[in-house]
Design a protein around this motif. Structure first.
Motif, mmCIF file in Angstrom:
data_model
loop_
_atom_site.group_PDB
_atom_site.id
_atom_site.type_symbol
_atom_site.label_atom_id
_atom_site.label_comp_id
_atom_site.label_asym_id
_atom_site.label_seq_id
_atom_site.Cartn_x
_atom_site.Cartn_y
_atom_site.Cartn_z
ATOM 1 N N ASP A 280 -5.280 -6.562 4.735
ATOM 2 C CA ASP A 280 -4.461 -5.494 4.910
ATOM 3 C C ASP A 280 -3.938 -4.716 3.420
ATOM 4 O O ASP A 280 -4.323 -5.240 2.506
ATOM 5 N N SER A 282 -1.426 -5.138 1.888
ATOM 6 C CA SER A 282 -0.719 -6.224 1.012
ATOM 7 C C SER A 282 -1.609 -6.592 0.180
ATOM 8 O O SER A 282 -1.179 -7.265 -0.972
ATOM 9 N N ARG A 283 -2.941 -6.470 0.341
ATOM 10 C CA ARG A 283 -3.831 -7.399 -0.318
ATOM 11 C C ARG A 283 -4.757 -6.327 -1.273
ATOM 12 O O ARG A 283 -5.729 -6.811 -1.634
ATOM 13 N N THR A 503 -0.767 -10.180 9.559
ATOM 14 C CA THR A 503 0.450 -10.578 9.039
ATOM 15 C C THR A 503 0.504 -12.247 9.422
ATOM 16 O O THR A 503 1.388 -13.024 8.935
ATOM 17 N N GLY A 507 -2.129 -11.500 5.357
ATOM 18 C CA GLY A 507 -2.986 -10.451 5.093
ATOM 19 C C GLY A 507 -4.110 -10.424 5.129
ATOM 20 O O GLY A 507 -5.009 -9.329 4.799
#
Length: 806
Positions: A280, A282-283, A503, A507
């Protein structure tokens, strides 16, 4: 001498003329790829741009015109492939191939897919029905535009039949047949094994995720929800007693039981499945989510998929892979959402043992006795016809008998209107994962593990395809519904589907045909034959090794050849041969193992050696049991259906080495293991092979063939892809690869960043061997080169014009 030279010259002229004539005739069926072309059925003009790989980009003013244009492309480039797909599900292959296809056609007629397709279309919303009709018109216009019928029909002396709207649903049914059991084979094999094995042996061998094996072998499963709780226990009944019991009353006239037992192999081959995963926002450095997807199928020439791209009315561009025969984008990205699949292997069918009267004219239901419904099917075999009678029940068709002669009926999602529809066409319009999840829950496709990413960085897993409104629980594999019907009567709504978000996993998300959920979500999906979680665990492990990922990073994981299971087997083999006094073959084995890296690479001698050793041990330990079961000749039983988790049982046996479970053909476990090591050595090094001929690539050879090259000598030179050594393996590695099985495509894409995406496909876009697109792109798939997801610079431009009604 002069006369001989003249004769040779004349023969050469005749051969050249004949080849030229053949070339002229075959080339006449090449599609039109540039210029202008007026076609009836269009509302407005449509442009089709093709790049150097033949990947088209369609610009149309309406959904119907887009569907028409895609139909033209499929009809020109892949009509014979589409014809085989529809005939495969409809049970109509015998018309082309005669008696050789009759038994398959009869099996398919049992499901009456053509009648079901007609019924489904009648219930279809009008906008979808109009798109399907437009697509059908496009297919027939594309095929009819060819100056000569496709070369396959010339070789068969046949004429292609026009495409019908129901044929597109038959292509979807063909995918059901490929991805699920059309004959209840999983349940019937398990029921047969349960009946003939003692309870502890059945629990030991049946496919199930386990949390404990022996001697350090890890729990392979890598679910997204829940955890494994089942422990594996060695059976108590001796192997010799089990084999004696299994062979009772069997008429084995082979006369060489020992040789057959040692030669037998569990059919541990590739089965239709896939890898997919994602990261996602965040990565990633850009904050968007990325999906990686590679669908594993049997691969032939041409490939299953057809690449395409088109623009929506709102300006967004949809790109990905389509299925020739259907107007939908199967996997891809639309700028806002990207989606990919793996086969779910959930429980989407039930096998029902019928209670019948003495004449088998009626069967018992909770409402009392019911007469069978009979359908008279006519199968065209060449130019002749044969009748086939289908018996039907309120639950589904009769698919055969159990090994005691009781009739069996089949309840299957594919038989319902909800099972096959064109609702997935709406996926291309989804703006975010929430909208895409609603489309997924209402799409009639073989149930898939859906990986969804959107441009805002969200990543979700769910099921795409219908989920019956009934809870799966531990049960008898074949059920009796005569007193209490356990039939599902409806399907779950979108808000009742399983869902896992990235989540919950720092991620990242992943699936690879193993069990995805092991918590309270499990009863929604059940068990339809999961793979052991070695691939899934390997993917998860690699996703945890980095904090941020690019598209290239995910492609690197797709191409990973590390086999975590074989790391244990390499150490085991070393311990077996590194003894005193050393057997004569030990030196070569130990030298090879000194270079062990655990990867299925083309030049790896050690990988080939360890793979052979694993298979030899499997053959000598559990092979005799498999052979004894198959010797009972129950046509529905297949070891291949139920051996996905066999490595847990195998490892526990060879590390614990219980005396009572030793194959009675051997006096000691050491003798069995040394015999396996020697056989692996012989298979790898002997017969005049030096080290340069002993690499893994010598036995893992890619050989993608056109259906005709298998039956007509010499055509392979023209029709097949080059035969070559390949990295990867047919089991347990992320890069699944066998002779004609593996990644039917590879896709890595972040919605909104499609220009950075990657797409691979074996073979090429066109099904015509003289087309420049026949092999275009194939080398990138073979070599793992990061070829672009989006079509590139336009090379050909074709404009389709509506026909003036005046």
């Amino acid at each position: 001498m002069k006369l001989a030279k003249r004769l040779l010259f004349a023969i050469g002229i005749l051969i050249t003329a004949s080849l030229a004539a053949v070339y002229f005739v075959v080339s006449a069926s090449l599609p039109t790829i540039e210029g202008e072309w007026a076609l009836p059925g269009l509302e407005h003009s449509v442009t089709i741009e093709r790049d150097a790989l033949g990947v088209p980009t369609i610009q149309a003013q309406s959904e119907n015109d887009r569907a028409f244009a895609l139909g033209v492309l499929h009809g020109q480039d892949r009509f014979f492939q589409m014809d085989l797909l529809r005939r495969n599900a409809a049970g109509e292959l015998s018309e082309l191939f005669g008696e050789a296809a009759l038994s398959w056609d009869q099996a398919m007629r049992t499901h009456r897919f053509r009648a079901r397709a007609t019924r489904t279309i009648a219930a279809m919303p009008e906008p979808l029905k109009q798109q399907l009709i437009a697509y059908t018109r496009g297919v027939n216009s594309g095929r009819d535009s060819l100056a000569v019928r496709p070369f396959e029909y010339l070789l068969l002396s046949q004429s292609p039949r026009p495409w019908q709207p129901e044929d597109s649903l038959l292509c979807l049914f063909s995918m059901y047949v490929d991805l699920q059991n059309h004959d209840g084979g999983y349940e019937r094999s398990l029921a047969f094994m349960q009946k003939h094995l003692p309870a502890d042996w059945f629990e030991f061998l049946r496919p199930q995720p386990v949390s404990q094996t022996a001697s350090g072998l890890p729990t392979w499963e890598a679910p997204l929800a829940g955890k494994v709780t089942t422990a594996l226990t060695l059976p108590t009944i001796p192997m010799s007693d089990l084999l004696a019991t299994l062979s009772e009353n069997d008429d084995d006239s082979n006369g060489d039981d020992e040789r057959m037992a040692l030669a037998y192999r569990w059919h541990d081959e590739g089965v239709p499945g896939s890898n997919n995963w994602g990261v996602d926002g965040s990565r990633t450095s850009h904050g968007g989510a990325i999906v990686a997807d590679d669908m594993h199928l049997g691969i032939r020439v041409p490939n299953t998929w057809y690449r395409a791209s088109w623009y929506l009315k709102d300006g967004r561009r949809v790109t990905g892979a389509t299925l020739p025969g259907a107007p939908a984008m199967v996997v891809g990205s639309n700028g806002d959402v990207a989606w990919g699949f793996t086969n779910s292997y959930g429980d989407w069918s039930e096998v029902i043992q019928l209670v019948t009267d003495d004449r088998r004219s009626q069967y018992l239901t909770p409402e009392g006795w019911q007469p069978f419904t009979y359908h008279d099917e006519t199968i065209l075999v060449g130019q002749e016809t044969t009748r086939f009678i289908v018996r039907d029940t309120i639950w589904g068709p009769v698919i055969g008998e159990d090994d005691e002669g009781n009739l069996l009926a089949y309840r299957w999602v594919a038989h319902d209107i909800e099972g096959a529809n064109l609702n997935m066409l709406a996926m291309v319009h989804a703006r975010n994962t929430e909208e895409a999840l609603i489309v997924a829950a209402n799409s009639g496709v073989p149930a898939q593990n859906l990986m969804l990413a959107d441009k805002d960085g969200r990543l979700h897993w769910s099921i795409m395809g219908p989920i019956p409104q009934r809870d799966w629980q531990d049960k008898q594999w074949i059920q009796d519904w005569s007193e209490q019907s356990l039939n599902w009567t409806s399907y779950r709504s979108a808000d009742a589907y399983p869902l896992v978000s990235s989540t919950q996993h720092n991620g990242v998300l992943w699936t690879a045909n193993s069990q995805v959920v092991m918590d309270e979500l499990y009863p929604l999906i059940g068990d339809g034959g999961y793979d052991i979680g070695i691939r899934a665990g390997s993917i998860a492990e690699q996703l945890k090794q980095k904090q941020q990922f690019t598209e290239q990073d995910l492609l690197d994981i797709q191409l990973s050849t590390h086999n975590r299971l074989y790391d244990f087997w390499a150490e085991h083999l070393k311990a077996v041969v590194d003894i005193q006094p050393q057997p004569p073959f030990s030196k070569a084995i130990l030298e090879a193992l000194a270079k062990w890296q655990g990867k299925a690479e083309v030049d790896s001698v050690s990988y080939r050696l360890v793979s052979a050793y694993h298979d030899e041990v499997l053959s000598r330990t559990l092979g005799p049991i498999a052979k004894a079961l198959e010797d009972k000749e129950y046509e529905a039983f297949s070891v291949r259906k139920i051996d996905n988790h066999i490595d847990n049982a195998l490892w526990l046996m060879v590390t614990e080495q219980p005396e009572h479970l030793l194959n009675p053909e051997y006096k000691t476990w050491e003798g069995l293991l040394l015999a396996s090591a020697e056989a692996a050595y012989q298979a790898t090094f002997v017969d005049g092979k030096g080290t340069e001929q002993a690499g893994w690539g010598q036995v893992n050879q890619l050989h993608l063939q056109h259906p005709f090259s298998k039956v007509i000598p010499g055509l392979g030179i023209l029709l097949d892809m080059p035969k070559q050594p390949m990295a990867g393996d047919g089991k347990h590695v992320v890069r699944i690869q066998g002779e004609s099985f593996g990644a039917s495509q590879r896709m890595v894409v972040a919605p909104g960043r499609e220009q950075h995406g990657i797409f691979h496909m074996p073979t090429g876009q066109s099904g015509h061997p003289l087309s420049e697109f026949y092999r275009a792109g194939h080398d990138d798939w073979v070599n793992g080169n990061p070829s672009p997801f989006l079509p590139q610079k336009t090379k050909y431009n074709l404009k389709l014009l509506p026909v003036d009604p005046n």
